[in-house]
Design an enzyme around this catalytic site. Structure first.
Site, PDB file in Angstrom:
ATOM      1  N   ARG A 160       8.572   0.619 -11.133  1.00 32.87           N
ATOM      2  CA  ARG A 160       8.598  -0.412 -11.899  1.00 32.87           C
ATOM      3  C   ARG A 160       7.558  -1.223 -11.848  1.00 32.87           C
ATOM      4  NH1 ARG A 160      14.036  -0.460  -9.845  1.00 32.87           N
ATOM      5  NH2 ARG A 160      12.933  -0.898  -7.781  1.00 32.87           N
ATOM      6  N   ILE A 161       6.731  -1.501 -10.710  1.00 31.86           N
ATOM      7  CA  ILE A 161       5.840  -2.386 -10.185  1.00 31.86           C
ATOM      8  C   ILE A 161       4.585  -1.717 -10.899  1.00 31.86           C
ATOM      9  CG2 ILE A 161       4.173  -3.507  -8.648  1.00 31.86           C
ATOM     10  CD1 ILE A 161       6.528  -3.796  -7.015  1.00 31.86           C
ATOM     11  N   THR A 239      -1.242  -3.265  -2.863  1.00 34.98           N
ATOM     12  CA  THR A 239      -0.133  -4.335  -2.732  1.00 34.98           C
ATOM     13  C   THR A 239       1.079  -3.878  -2.354  1.00 34.98           C
ATOM     14  OG1 THR A 239       0.364  -4.235  -4.875  1.00 34.98           O
ATOM     15  CG2 THR A 239      -1.372  -5.667  -4.600  1.00 34.98           C
ATOM     16  N   SER A 240       1.217  -2.576  -1.664  1.00 35.17           N
ATOM     17  CA  SER A 240       2.165  -1.877  -1.561  1.00 35.17           C
ATOM     18  C   SER A 240       2.778  -2.229   0.145  1.00 35.17           C
ATOM     19  CB  SER A 240       2.423  -0.278  -1.562  1.00 35.17           C
ATOM     20  OG  SER A 240       1.402   0.120  -0.743  1.00 35.17           O
ATOM     21  N   ARG A 241       2.381  -1.555   1.051  1.00 33.24           N
ATOM     22  CA  ARG A 241       2.577  -1.735   2.584  1.00 33.24           C
ATOM     23  C   ARG A 241       1.279  -1.269   3.029  1.00 33.24           C
ATOM     24  NH1 ARG A 241       6.040  -4.545   0.868  1.00 33.24           N
ATOM     25  NH2 ARG A 241       8.277  -4.702   1.808  1.00 33.24           N
ATOM     26  N   GLU A 270       0.152  -6.111  10.300  1.00 30.21           N
ATOM     27  CA  GLU A 270       0.397  -7.310   9.688  1.00 30.21           C
ATOM     28  C   GLU A 270       1.123  -8.279  10.698  1.00 30.21           C
ATOM     29  OE1 GLU A 270       1.202  -6.549   5.546  1.00 30.21           O
ATOM     30  OE2 GLU A 270       2.376  -8.309   5.526  1.00 30.21           O
ATOM     31  N   HIS A 288      -0.213 -11.003   2.164  1.00 33.76           N
ATOM     32  CA  HIS A 288       0.835 -10.582   1.615  1.00 33.76           C
ATOM     33  C   HIS A 288       1.497 -11.674   0.750  1.00 33.76           C
ATOM     34  CE1 HIS A 288       4.155  -7.442   2.809  1.00 33.76           C
ATOM     35  NE2 HIS A 288       4.503  -7.931   1.509  1.00 33.76           N
ATOM     36  N   ILE A 289       1.049 -11.692  -0.391  1.00 38.35           N
ATOM     37  CA  ILE A 289       1.533 -13.112  -1.513  1.00 38.35           C
ATOM     38  C   ILE A 289       1.844 -12.120  -2.868  1.00 38.35           C
ATOM     39  CG2 ILE A 289       0.425 -14.825  -0.221  1.00 38.35           C
ATOM     40  CD1 ILE A 289      -1.887 -14.526  -2.428  1.00 38.35           C
TER      41      ILE A 289
HETATM   42  C1  DGY Z   1       8.584  -6.935  -1.102  1.00 43.62           C
HETATM   43  O1  DGY Z   1       9.447  -7.419  -1.843  1.00 43.62           O
HETATM   44  O2  DGY Z   1       8.622  -5.827  -0.596  1.00 43.62           O
HETATM   45  C2  DGY Z   1       7.382  -7.702  -1.039  1.00 43.62           C
HETATM   46  O3  DGY Z   1       6.238  -7.044  -0.275  1.00 43.62           O
HETATM   47  C3  DGY Z   1       7.361  -9.213  -0.659  1.00 43.62           C
HETATM   48  O4  DGY Z   1       8.135  -9.843  -1.757  1.00 43.62           O
END
Ligand code: DGY
Length: 324
Positions: A160-161, A239-241, A270, A288-289
């Site tokens: 989805r993202i 922006t994942s992990r 982190e 992590h925003i």
């Molecule tokens: C998630 O939801 O997994 C994001 O990293 C933080 O909202």
């Protein structure tokens, strides 16, 4: 009348969700601060039927046993659930829920912000101007990557993202490619997104954006070899992990010029950030925003709350994590 279910929320929920929780016929406690230490969490969850956790809470045997045998549901305030020991919850018959779907736009926006910032050297330019150094416009001054002149975005993890990022990148006239997807193959075809294996994607991309979940199969998915495939002009955005990328290899690649630039929202250890990253001009760093947009964070809290309400009512959870 039976005892009121005991519910603990490990952080102060935003946007009126606190009041919605307190209005329920529950014996509810809510942490007053977001950074409650582990020892306090273990004591706070004692005797709970339901717990709403942060992505920084390890939901493991220790936490589950601290809650005790009455625990029925853990609602994780995140779409990612790599903080949950799925074997431990399965063994104890506890339901786990997450918050899919409602943070796609916010996370995709931040991914685009990092892509744009890294490609067009926005943060580097800001630092340069603030440093008060003398400068004059020139044809080659602060030149970056031209995204809209046919640059290719490679999406690793077209869920989805990833799809929301693809739609935004297409609006910037980028060519979009992605790693194979079972869940979103039809949407990929509709949008003209070519699917290819990881190595081919890394070779073909000017910008690589990571959107896969963290599990055993994606830990250090991007290491020295993969960074070499992206190449000296390429940009990596994550922006994942954090642990999806080998951060030591990333620092080496950026320092030696084997990778062009990076935009990072997440880090391997982190909230620690590799000191090497802090020294580099060609890296944009944010803490992590990805989902940190006002209505998104409220919607996440409300979904976690509704998942708890459903399970305590004997209804199926809205967004369960599949436990296999
Ligand atoms: C998630 O939801 O997994 C994001 O990293 C933080 O909202």
């Amino acid at each position: 009348m039976g005892a009121r279910p005991r519910v603990h929320v490990c952080f102060p929920p935003p946007g009126g969700v606190r009041e919605e929780i307190l209005a329920m016929p529950w014996d509810a406690t809510l942490a007053e601060v977001s950074d409650t230490p582990r020892s306090q969490v273990l004591s706070d969850v004692r005797g709970c039927d339901a717990v709403i956790t942060r992505l920084t809470d390890r939901v493991d045997a220790e936490l589950l046993d601290a809650a005790g045998p009455g625990l029925r549901v853990v609602a994780n305030y995140a779409v990612g659930f790599d903080n949950v020991d799925l074997d431990a919850v399965r063994e104890r018959g506890v339901t786990v829920t997450n918050t899919p779907g409602i943070l796609d736009g916010a996370t995709a926006d931040l991914s685009l912000a990092l892509i744009l910032a890294a490609a067009r050297r926005v943060v580097e330019g800001d630092r340069f101007v603030r440093a008060g150094k003398p400068w004059r416009w020139s044809p080659t001054f602060f030149v970056g990557l031209d995204l809209s002149a046919g640059a290719t975005l490679g999406i690793v993890g077209l869920g989805r993202i990833g799809l929301a990022v693809a739609r935004r990148a297409l609006a910037f006239d980028m060519r979009v490619i992605a790693t194979p997807t079972r869940s979103h193959a039809e949407q990929a075809a509709d949008l003209g997104i070519e699917l290819m294996e990881l190595d081919d994607l890394l070779r073909a991309s000017d910008v690589v954006s990571l959107h896969c979940p963290l599990d055993a199969s994606t830990h250090h998915l991007i290491g020295a070899r993969e960074l070499g495939l992206i190449g000296p002009h390429g940009i990596l955005v994550n922006t994942s992990r954090g642990p999806v990328v080998d951060e030591t290899a990333l620092v080496d690649a950026l320092t030696s010029g084997r990778l062009g630039a990076a935009g990072l929202d997440v880090f391997e250890h982190e909230p620690k950030v590799s000191p090497g990253l802090l020294e580099l001009e060609n890296v944009v760093l944010v803490p992590h925003i990805g989902s940190a947009a006002d209505t998104t964070r409220t919607a996440m809290a409300r979904l976690a709350f509704r998942n708890v309400a459903a399970v305590l009512d004997g209804r199926p959870p809205l967004t369960p994590v599949p436990l296999g």
